[in-house]
Design a protein around this motif. Structure first.
Motif, PDB file in Angstrom:
ATOM      1  N   PHE A 162      47.878 -96.027  56.506  1.00 21.87           N
ATOM      2  CA  PHE A 162      48.450 -97.365  56.373  1.00 21.87           C
ATOM      3  C   PHE A 162      47.854 -98.328  57.401  1.00 21.87           C
ATOM      4  O   PHE A 162      47.502 -97.934  58.514  1.00 21.87           O
ATOM      5  CB  PHE A 162      49.972 -97.325  56.563  1.00 21.87           C
ATOM      6  N   ASP A 163      47.792 -99.590  57.012  1.00 23.12           N
ATOM      7  CA  ASP A 163      47.495-100.647  57.962  1.00 23.12           C
ATOM      8  C   ASP A 163      48.760-100.958  58.752  1.00 23.12           C
ATOM      9  O   ASP A 163      49.882-100.642  58.326  1.00 23.12           O
ATOM     10  CB  ASP A 163      47.002-101.910  57.237  1.00 23.12           C
ATOM     11  N   SER A 164      48.595-101.608  59.891  1.00 19.11           N
ATOM     12  CA  SER A 164      49.730-101.913  60.753  1.00 19.11           C
ATOM     13  C   SER A 164      50.766-102.765  60.024  1.00 19.11           C
ATOM     14  O   SER A 164      50.439-103.790  59.418  1.00 19.11           O
ATOM     15  CB  SER A 164      49.241-102.655  62.011  1.00 19.11           C
ATOM     16  N   GLY A 165      52.028-102.321  60.068  1.00 18.71           N
ATOM     17  CA  GLY A 165      53.131-103.074  59.485  1.00 18.71           C
ATOM     18  C   GLY A 165      53.207-103.021  57.975  1.00 18.71           C
ATOM     19  O   GLY A 165      54.024-103.732  57.379  1.00 18.71           O
ATOM     20  N   LYS A 166      52.378-102.170  57.329  1.00 17.19           N
ATOM     21  CA  LYS A 166      52.365-102.123  55.871  1.00 17.19           C
ATOM     22  C   LYS A 166      52.729-100.718  55.386  1.00 17.19           C
ATOM     23  O   LYS A 166      52.583 -99.739  56.110  1.00 17.19           O
ATOM     24  CB  LYS A 166      50.996-102.531  55.338  1.00 17.19           C
ATOM     25  N   SER A 167      53.137-100.655  54.118  1.00 22.23           N
ATOM     26  CA  SER A 167      53.514 -99.371  53.537  1.00 22.23           C
ATOM     27  C   SER A 167      52.653 -99.001  52.344  1.00 22.23           C
ATOM     28  O   SER A 167      52.892 -97.979  51.717  1.00 22.23           O
ATOM     29  CB  SER A 167      54.989 -99.395  53.118  1.00 22.23           C
ATOM     30  N   GLU A 168      51.646 -99.838  52.035  1.00 32.22           N
ATOM     31  CA  GLU A 168      50.738 -99.525  50.948  1.00 32.22           C
ATOM     32  C   GLU A 168      49.606 -98.644  51.480  1.00 32.22           C
ATOM     33  O   GLU A 168      49.074 -98.890  52.561  1.00 32.22           O
ATOM     34  CB  GLU A 168      50.153-100.794  50.311  1.00 32.22           C
ATOM     35  N   LEU A 169      49.216 -97.638  50.711  1.00 30.94           N
ATOM     36  CA  LEU A 169      48.142 -96.750  51.138  1.00 30.94           C
ATOM     37  C   LEU A 169      46.815 -97.510  51.207  1.00 30.94           C
ATOM     38  O   LEU A 169      46.502 -98.347  50.342  1.00 30.94           O
ATOM     39  CB  LEU A 169      48.002 -95.576  50.165  1.00 30.94           C
ATOM     40  N   LYS A 170      46.031 -97.203  52.234  1.00 37.82           N
ATOM     41  CA  LYS A 170      44.670 -97.723  52.302  1.00 37.82           C
ATOM     42  C   LYS A 170      43.843 -97.121  51.158  1.00 37.82           C
ATOM     43  O   LYS A 170      44.136 -96.022  50.667  1.00 37.82           O
ATOM     44  CB  LYS A 170      44.031 -97.337  53.629  1.00 37.82           C
ATOM     45  N   SER A 171      42.814 -97.794  50.760  1.00 38.25           N
ATOM     46  CA  SER A 171      41.962 -97.276  49.687  1.00 38.25           C
ATOM     47  C   SER A 171      41.316 -95.965  50.093  1.00 38.25           C
ATOM     48  O   SER A 171      41.159 -95.059  49.261  1.00 38.25           O
ATOM     49  CB  SER A 171      40.900 -98.313  49.318  1.00 38.25           C
ATOM     50  N   GLU A 172      40.934 -95.838  51.370  1.00 37.08           N
ATOM     51  CA  GLU A 172      40.304 -94.602  51.832  1.00 37.08           C
ATOM     52  C   GLU A 172      41.316 -93.464  52.004  1.00 37.08           C
ATOM     53  O   GLU A 172      40.927 -92.310  52.241  1.00 37.08           O
ATOM     54  CB  GLU A 172      39.550 -94.835  53.145  1.00 37.08           C
ATOM     55  N   ALA A 173      42.602 -93.779  51.912  1.00 35.89           N
ATOM     56  CA  ALA A 173      43.628 -92.752  52.064  1.00 35.89           C
ATOM     57  C   ALA A 173      43.832 -91.958  50.781  1.00 35.89           C
ATOM     58  O   ALA A 173      44.410 -90.863  50.812  1.00 35.89           O
ATOM     59  CB  ALA A 173      44.952 -93.378  52.495  1.00 35.89           C
ATOM     60  N   ALA A 207      57.275-110.195  59.785  1.00 36.44           N
ATOM     61  CA  ALA A 207      56.783-109.041  59.038  1.00 36.44           C
ATOM     62  C   ALA A 207      57.582-108.871  57.743  1.00 36.44           C
ATOM     63  O   ALA A 207      58.682-109.416  57.569  1.00 36.44           O
ATOM     64  CB  ALA A 207      56.888-107.778  59.875  1.00 36.44           C
ATOM     65  N   LYS A 208      57.010-108.098  56.831  1.00 39.16           N
ATOM     66  CA  LYS A 208      57.634-107.858  55.532  1.00 39.16           C
ATOM     67  C   LYS A 208      58.901-107.031  55.667  1.00 39.16           C
ATOM     68  O   LYS A 208      59.868-107.228  54.927  1.00 39.16           O
ATOM     69  CB  LYS A 208      56.636-107.158  54.617  1.00 39.16           C
ATOM     70  N   TYR A 209      58.916-106.100  56.634  1.00 41.41           N
ATOM     71  CA  TYR A 209      60.057-105.210  56.814  1.00 41.41           C
ATOM     72  C   TYR A 209      60.796-105.583  58.089  1.00 41.41           C
ATOM     73  O   TYR A 209      60.181-105.878  59.121  1.00 41.41           O
ATOM     74  CB  TYR A 209      59.586-103.758  56.865  1.00 41.41           C
ATOM     75  N   LEU A 215      60.439 -99.724  57.534  1.00 36.94           N
ATOM     76  CA  LEU A 215      59.003 -99.484  57.353  1.00 36.94           C
ATOM     77  C   LEU A 215      58.715 -97.992  57.166  1.00 36.94           C
ATOM     78  O   LEU A 215      57.965 -97.604  56.260  1.00 36.94           O
ATOM     79  CB  LEU A 215      58.234-100.025  58.564  1.00 36.94           C
ATOM     80  N   SER A 216      59.310 -97.164  58.005  1.00 35.56           N
ATOM     81  CA  SER A 216      59.060 -95.717  57.903  1.00 35.56           C
ATOM     82  C   SER A 216      59.590 -95.160  56.588  1.00 35.56           C
ATOM     83  O   SER A 216      58.988 -94.261  55.990  1.00 35.56           O
ATOM     84  CB  SER A 216      59.715 -94.993  59.089  1.00 35.56           C
ATOM     85  N   MET A 217      60.701 -95.698  56.120  1.00 38.54           N
ATOM     86  CA  MET A 217      61.269 -95.231  54.861  1.00 38.54           C
ATOM     87  C   MET A 217      60.337 -95.552  53.699  1.00 38.54           C
ATOM     88  O   MET A 217      60.082 -94.707  52.821  1.00 38.54           O
ATOM     89  CB  MET A 217      62.637 -95.877  54.638  1.00 38.54           C
ATOM     90  N   TYR A 218      59.798 -96.774  53.674  1.00 38.99           N
ATOM     91  CA  TYR A 218      58.894 -97.165  52.597  1.00 38.99           C
ATOM     92  C   TYR A 218      57.589 -96.382  52.657  1.00 38.99           C
ATOM     93  O   TYR A 218      57.009 -96.056  51.610  1.00 38.99           O
ATOM     94  CB  TYR A 218      58.628 -98.671  52.648  1.00 38.99           C
ATOM     95  N   ARG A 219      57.093 -96.091  53.835  1.00 40.28           N
ATOM     96  CA  ARG A 219      55.865 -95.308  53.942  1.00 40.28           C
ATOM     97  C   ARG A 219      56.073 -93.888  53.397  1.00 40.28           C
ATOM     98  O   ARG A 219      55.213 -93.371  52.667  1.00 40.28           O
ATOM     99  CB  ARG A 219      55.404 -95.266  55.399  1.00 40.28           C
ATOM    100  N   ALA A 220      57.198 -93.281  53.738  1.00 40.64           N
ATOM    101  CA  ALA A 220      57.494 -91.941  53.211  1.00 40.64           C
ATOM    102  C   ALA A 220      57.640 -91.976  51.701  1.00 40.64           C
ATOM    103  O   ALA A 220      57.160 -91.088  50.983  1.00 40.64           O
ATOM    104  CB  ALA A 220      58.767 -91.398  53.858  1.00 40.64           C
ATOM    105  N   LEU A 221      58.278 -93.030  51.185  1.00 39.61           N
ATOM    106  CA  LEU A 221      58.460 -93.156  49.736  1.00 39.61           C
ATOM    107  C   LEU A 221      57.120 -93.348  49.030  1.00 39.61           C
ATOM    108  O   LEU A 221      56.892 -92.801  47.943  1.00 39.61           O
ATOM    109  CB  LEU A 221      59.395 -94.323  49.436  1.00 39.61           C
ATOM    110  N   THR A 222      56.216 -94.108  49.653  1.00 39.96           N
ATOM    111  CA  THR A 222      54.885 -94.317  49.068  1.00 39.96           C
ATOM    112  C   THR A 222      54.145 -92.994  48.929  1.00 39.96           C
ATOM    113  O   THR A 222      53.549 -92.697  47.884  1.00 39.96           O
ATOM    114  CB  THR A 222      54.070 -95.288  49.933  1.00 39.96           C
ATOM    115  N   VAL A 223      54.160 -92.179  49.972  1.00 32.33           N
ATOM    116  CA  VAL A 223      53.497 -90.878  49.933  1.00 32.33           C
ATOM    117  C   VAL A 223      54.153 -89.978  48.890  1.00 32.33           C
ATOM    118  O   VAL A 223      53.466 -89.302  48.107  1.00 32.33           O
ATOM    119  CB  VAL A 223      53.519 -90.220  51.325  1.00 32.33           C
TER     120      VAL A 223
END
Length: 278
Positions: A162-173, A207-209, A215-223
């Motif tokens: 992830f980029d800082s403050g974001k929950s969308e996966l990077k393209s390289e991820a 920030a968005k969150y 933020l951590s919740m959305y990142r876990a949900l994205t994965v």
């Protein structure tokens, strides 16, 4: 004058004896029934019989010793003590049972330790398999593998995903997540728990969150959603949660420590700990 012939007595037992016999049989059946419905300790029963025999002089006079020095000797008045003596013996037996229970607890503890060791052995075997797969994919610098008696832990560097403050996966991820999904596909019968973690740096006001928790919740949900969408794993076996900044693994006072704390953890529970609701 001829003497009157004396009437002969009826043959057999008198009629009252039949009635008496029936009464005795009924009493015997009654007491046998009571005996069969009760739980009798053989030793205590023998002691009570000895006491009654002595009290009613069925045996030669002299006391019968029961317990530690207690005597129930001749004299019916002593029978009043039988009830209290019986309860005293019952309480003593209860104490003995409690001591035996502690022994059972020790046994149960041994069984629990053996169970825990078996679970740990399974987790260790899983960890070895996963670590081999990580090495084959060339991800040893991107994924840390650890285990305990409940699960195998895959620690993913959050900055790679992830980029800082974001929950969308990077393209390289995506390539990383595809390899992770391939590894997880080998554990379709295990519960998988995905946790998002952050450092303790407060979220920017614009920030968005609104917080690190969100933020951590959305990142876990994205994965979790990515794994659900790209693998054949049962979606119900995959859980996600955000832990925010509250479970750090490094010192947040340094940039290196904060970088380690920004992570996603994937826990693959072993068969002893997986609760699949079956």
């Amino acid at each position: 004058m001829a003497k009157k012939k004396q009437e002969e007595a009826p043959k057999g037992s008198p009629a009252w004896m039949a009635t008496f016999s029936d009464l005795m049989n009924l009493l015997l059946c009654f007491f046998v029934l009571l005996f069969s419905m009760s739980s009798v300790d053989a030793e205590k029963f023998a002691q009570v019989v000895a006491s009654l025999q002595s009290s009613f002089s069925i045996l030669p006079s002299g006391g019968s010793s029961i317990g530690e020095g207690q005597m129930i000797s001749s004299g019916v008045s002593q029978l009043e003590m039988l009830d209290s003596y019986y309860h005293q013996m019952a309480n003593s037996e209860s104490d003995t049972d409690l001591e035996g229970t502690s022994g059972k607890s020790d046994t149960e503890t041994d069984v629990a330790e053996e169970y825990k060791q078996e679970a740990l052995n399974e987790s260790e075997k899983m960890a070895e398999q996963i670590e081999d797969a990580v090495n084959q994919y060339g991800m040893q610098d991107q994924v840390e593998v650890d285990f305990n008696a409940e699960y195998v832990l895959l620690n993913l560097d959050g900055t790679l995903l992830f980029d800082s403050g974001k929950s969308e996966l990077k393209s390289e991820a995506y390539a990383i997540m595809d390899k992770i999904g391939a590894i997880l596909s080998g554990y379709s019968n295990n519960m998988i728990d995905i946790e998002g973690h952050t450092d303790n740096v407060p979220i920017s006001a614009h920030a968005k969150y609104e917080s690190n928790d969100v933020l951590s919740m959305y990142r876990a949900l994205t994965v979790a959603d990515y794994i659900r969408n790209t693998t054949q794993l049962d979606p119900a076996h995959i859980k996600s949660s955000g832990r925010g900044e509250y479970a750090p693994i490094a010192d947040n006072s340094t940039p290196e420590g904060r970088a380690r704390n920004r992570r996603v953890e994937i826990k693959i529970y072993n068969s002893y700990s997986s609760d699949l609701g079956e």
